[in-house]
Design a protein around this motif. Structure first.
Motif: not given
Length: 450
Positions: A131-141, A167-176, A188-196
């Protein structure tokens, strides 16, 4: 690598946790050449109640040792394809320990290709039943906000490469989002960005911890040891020297400034080369050019990497810490250290979204502060003027109190418990936050009020 049977028996159980990360050397919290995520991981581990198995970078010498309540296994060399298999081999020896906390940043484990292999690695780990939880330390979109950091040129080929990377970064986040159980960010601002790209229900925001064990020394003594004058202003840039943190903006803003707020002023860049970028040719060019500019300035000093033993000296000697960041891609460990030492600070408007979390807004209100009091437009003139105003108009005391309150409310003991509750909770959205509230706190609800 085979681990001693008695240690496997001690740590291989369902109550414990496995952490995968870069990690400081034994006996250190803030080691050189490993980056801030290593310190983040160790501070989190040290303040957890359960035993932890840490699978970490080997620094060329594989082995393992116990440190506190953790077993640290130096198992892999970064930027090698085989590292993912090496980590899997260790995981399999601790397969009864089902919970895994994976620290991730695209530069943490190597170049882009090696880092991208984290995805098949995570899918494999999930198939194996962890059961994996991941801490994503930077969000690049949008890499066009990080051209200097990534070495992208502005020509046609640079634009094409930039669109491909986006395109690669966004695909990576979707698959993640499909590869892990929970995704954790530090603001919280990073959460909003990643929630896309990832379901919002799967993401939680836990603030970057602060270190209440770090105590300042008397300013007079710190300045005497460092050779600074008692009556001069000392303005500090702290952290690795790189483009997105605005190191060059700090230099170009202050290179010719000799007095501020009626006093002689000294500017200190307490940091060295980026641990993850130092071998990149574009970064070498950036760093060498900046180094030459600093050499030509009479009032800017570049210290190089600051060892743990000297952290208190530089922060205690400073009147103000400046964060001229060009982009908000992750929480700032350097800013959390400023909180830890209760130092007044100013930051570029690009970091302003970090001030809109519930606890920060409440602390600002208690101290009669608004964003405009300590943020500045990203220009040399605005940076100098905001520095002058804060040094002159008494806002330093309010900002010091603000930092002290966030230090107390975000300390590693609290944030580590938040990690534990989140990792072991069925509901990824409800985590207790350290702002004096007695009931559980929903990050999703907090963001609706921001």
């Amino acid at each position: 690598m085979k681990i001693k049977k008695s240690l496997i028996e001690k740590y291989n159980n369902r109550e414990n946790l496995i952490v995968i990360s870069s990690y400081p050397r034994k006996g250190e919290l803030y080691s050189g050449n490993v980056g801030g995520i290593a310190s983040f991981a160790k501070n989190t581990v040290m303040n957890m109640d359960q035993q932890v198995v840490v699978i970490a970078e080997s620094f060329g010498r594989k082995g393992y040792y116990e440190e506190g309540k953790s077993l640290v296994i130096r198992a892999f060399e970064r930027n090698r394809f085989a590292m993912w298999l090496q980590i899997l081999a260790i995981l399999w020896q601790f397969r009864k320990t089902r919970k895994v906390l994976f620290q991730f940043d695209f530069a943490l484990y190597g170049d882009m290709v090696v880092s991208a292999l984290a995805l098949p690695f995570l899918f494999t780990v999930r198939i194996l039943g962890f059961d994996v939880s991941i801490v994503v330390h930077s969000i690049v979109t949008d890499v066009f906000n990080l051209t200097g950091h990534l070495g992208l040129n502005t020509g046609l080929m640079g634009r094409i490469k930039g669109h491909i990377l986006n395109a690669v970064f966004r695909l990576f986040y979707r698959l993640l989002g499909f590869a892990v159980e929970k995704v954790i960010v530090n603001d919280e601002s990073l959460k909003r960005k990643l929630s896309s790209y990832i379901s919002e229900e799967k993401i939680a925001a836990i603030p970057h911890g602060t270190d209440i064990s770090l105590g300042p020394v008397r300013k007079k003594r710190a300045r005497k040891i460092l050779g600074y004058g008692e009556d001069e202003q000392v303005v500090l840039y702290f952290g690795f020297v790189n483009w997105f943190k605005g190191a060059d903006l700090f230099v170009s803003s202050f290179a010719k400034i000799t007095k501020l707020a009626g006093k002689k002023v000294r500017f200190i860049m307490a940091g060295g080369e980026s641990a993850t970028l130092s071998q990149k040719s574009h970064y070498r060019t950036y760093f060498v050019n900046l180094y030459h500019q600093i050499e030509q300035s009479e009032n800017i000093e570049l210290t190089g990497f600051v060892p743990q033993s000297k952290l208190a000296l530089y922060f205690s000697a400073a009147d103000l810490v400046v964060f001229p960041y060009r982009a908000l891609i992750g929480a700032s460990g350097a800013l959390s250290l400023a909180f830890s030492y209760k130092k007044p600070f100013i930051l570029s408007e690009r970091l302003a979204p970090m001030l809109r979390s519930v606890d920060c807004r409440a602390a600002m209100k208690r101290n009669g502060l608004t964003e405009a009091d300590f943020t500045f437009h990203l220009s040399n003139q605005a940076c100098v003027e905001k520095t002058r105003l804060v040094l002159l108009n008494g806002a330093k005391q309010k900002l010091s109190r603000l930092a002290g309150q966030l230090r107390r409310e975000r300390n590693w003991q609290y944030t580590s418990r938040m990690f534990t509750r989140l990792i072991y909770a069925a509901d990824a959205q409800t985590v207790e936050v350290p702002i004096g509230q007695k009931k559980a706190y929903s990050f999703a609800e907090s963001e609706k009020s921001v």
